[in-house]
Design a protein around this motif. Structure first.
Motif, short mmCIF file in Angstrom:
data_model
loop_
_atom_site.label_atom_id
_atom_site.label_comp_id
_atom_site.label_asym_id
_atom_site.label_seq_id
_atom_site.Cartn_x
_atom_site.Cartn_y
_atom_site.Cartn_z
N THR A 104 0.83 -1.20 0.00
CA THR A 104 0.00 0.00 0.00
C THR A 104 0.87 1.25 0.00
O THR A 104 2.10 1.19 0.09
N LEU A 129 -8.39 -2.44 3.33
CA LEU A 129 -7.67 -2.61 2.07
C LEU A 129 -8.22 -3.77 1.24
O LEU A 129 -8.29 -3.71 0.02
N TYR A 142 -9.36 -4.42 -3.35
CA TYR A 142 -7.94 -4.37 -3.71
C TYR A 142 -7.80 -5.11 -5.04
O TYR A 142 -7.61 -6.32 -5.09
N PRO A 192 -0.21 -0.58 -5.74
CA PRO A 192 -1.44 0.10 -5.30
C PRO A 192 -1.63 1.44 -5.97
O PRO A 192 -0.67 2.20 -6.17
#
Length: 506
Positions: free
Chosen positions: A417, A468, A472, A478
């Motif tokens: 992330t 998340l 995702y 990301p």
């Protein structure tokens, strides 16, 4: 793909609050133009300039150099057949479009423009559909409207689209449960599924990537010219965004000023249904990584005799493939497209000057964009020396911030992330340094999508580490979602407005 017109010149009436993204050291504008000695010109077309750039270069001269991050194709005949198929296909973009982008970037080098680059980390075959292209295109236009209003200058819109398929990898192989297979390098090379057949480096994927890119460009052309880019529509979408913010927030104040300006223009008889308000320029770019594909789409322009890579309007070389004696710089130095190069804290001022001399030996404004990716602390330490070297040598470059790549981390639950606050901090550092050096902070480069994904934490969208996993969806790194990307645009616009010397909105 490029469509002529711009609504940017009509949005010079507003001011915005500066406190959220303001300089930690400066609160007044420094003159940028005094630092710029080059006058923006069109790309070279004289016979002497053509010969100097191509006399020791050809589209396949890169094959004599060491090429890193390249696929290992086992079947050479299969590779040759795929490359020949692409060579027989039409160009995806055309030289005249490329030259138009070059001219706009040349003006930005003078401090008369701002480059907005955004799109997926890596495009995927399975993810391709009209809605996905539309959503990212829409958010980039929304961001551009905010940035144009905030900066009082044209915003050059470039999508990481229609070619951003390949990705470099730290390791050639991936190991799962003791089984080692080639790493996933993007759909243009192999597939994500962890099987021997899927991970095979398949040259036919280049052909599929070409056809998907052609479809993407057709969609972008339609949206750019068919009324989807109408300024009133974009502003209405931005109002939807600010509804998510607190009453009295800086976003609402900013949007209200845009609304007042549009109402004023209509009141004095400006026709906001004219092409200047309903059509827009939009260009494409991707990383120059898979050289077989780039060579196959490199064509000579019949009007100038120059070579252009017709896979995209602009190409950049990444941090891992910018070796001075490498194949990627060898290929890219000979094409007429605007170029970019990613620079981290590992690059010394001396190395940067050598890279500039290789990629832009004639020092043509608009030819070269330096895309800085370091993290806030390293940027404050290293960027001043790089800018100082460029100024000392009189080099013409456009400085752009990539605030996402230097801020990637892995969470305890295994998700890769990026923190919105860290991205904002690096952008603030980028502007601070340019204020101190008297240089032009010329743009921003973001990995983002128009979709409501949960891949980066923070911002108004309130994504946390625990959420998340909700959406995702990335095939690679990301991405900022649409709300996060637009929030950054508002913050950057505030800082750009500060540089104009106009008072903030209270």
């Amino acid at each position: 793909m490029k469509v002529t017109s711009s609504f940017g010149s009509f949005l010079l009436l507003a001011a915005a609050s500066s406190h959220a993204f303001s300089s930690t050291k400066l609160n007044s504008r420094k003159t940028v133009s005094s630092r710029l000695s080059m006058v923006a010109t069109s790309p070279p077309t004289s016979s002497s300039e053509r010969s100097s750039s191509s006399k020791d270069w050809s589209p396949d001269s890169w094959r004599e150099k060491t090429a890193l991050q390249m696929p290992n194709y086992n079947d050479k005949e299969e590779l040759e057949a795929a490359v020949n198929k692409i060579k027989r296909c039409s160009p995806l973009v055309f030289a005249g479009e490329v030259r138009s982008l070059h001219e706009q970037l040349a003006r930005a080098c003078q401090g008369q423009g701002f480059l907005l680059m955004g799109g997926d980390c890596a495009e995927a075959f399975k993810e391709f559909n009209v809605d996905h292209v539309r959503d990212t295109f829409r958010v980039i236009l929304q961001m551009a409207l905010v940035l144009t209003f905030g900066s009082a200058m044209p915003v050059i819109k470039v999508g990481r689209m229609a070619g951003q398929f390949a990705k470099p990898r730290s390791e050639p192989d991936e190991v799962i449960d003791g089984v080692a297979l080639p790493s996933y390098r993007g759909d243009i090379i192999n597939s994500e599924e962890f099987t021997e057949e899927a991970r095979r480096h398949n040259p036919n994927n280049m052909v599929e990537a070409y056809h998907q890119s052609a479809q993407t460009l057709n969609i972008l052309r339609a949206f750019s010219t068919g009324g989807y880019a109408d300024i009133s529509r974009l502003h209405a979408w931005n109002l939807d965004f600010v509804e998510q913010s607190d009453e009295g927030s800086r976003y609402r104040k900013f949007a209200n000023k845009v609304d007042e300006s549009l109402r004023f223009m209509k009141a004095i008889g400006v026709d906001t249904s004219s092409p200047a308000f309903t059509k827009t320029d939009f260009f494409t770019a991707h990383e120059c990584l898979l050289l077989h594909y780039e060579e196959a789409l490199t064509r000579m322009d019949s009007t100038t005799g120059r070579w252009y890579d017709c896979s995209s309007h602009m190409l950049w070389v990444g941090e891992r493939t910018r070796q001075l004696d490498g194949a990627h710089l060898e290929f890219i130095r000979g094409i007429g497209n605007p170029l970019g190069v990613k620079i981290s804290d590992k690059c010394s001022p001396e190395e940067l000057i050598r890279i500039i001399d290789t990629m832009n030996p004639q020092n043509i404004p608009g030819r070269l964009t330096i895309i800085v990716r370091m993290g806030a602390d390293k940027l404050r330490k290293n960027l001043p020396g790089l800018i100082r070297a460029v100024q000392r040598e009189g080099k013409s470059v456009l400085w752009v911030s990539d605030p996402v790549h230097g801020n990637t981390r892995k969470t305890e639950n295994g998700f890769k992330t990026r923190d919105f606050d860290k991205i904002r901090d690096e952008l603030r550092a980028f502007f601070d340094v340019h204020d101190e050096m008297g240089s032009h902070p010329g743009g921003v480069h973001l990995e983002m999508t128009g979709e409501d994904v949960t891949e980066c934490v923070g911002g108004l969208s309130d994504v946390t580490e625990t959420t998340l996993g909700d959406r995702y969806n990335t095939y690679c790194d990301p991405r900022l979602n649409g709300v996060q990307a637009l929030e950054l645009a508002f913050l950057i616009a505030e800082r750009l407005r500060l540089r104009t010397g106009l008072p903030p909105i209270e």
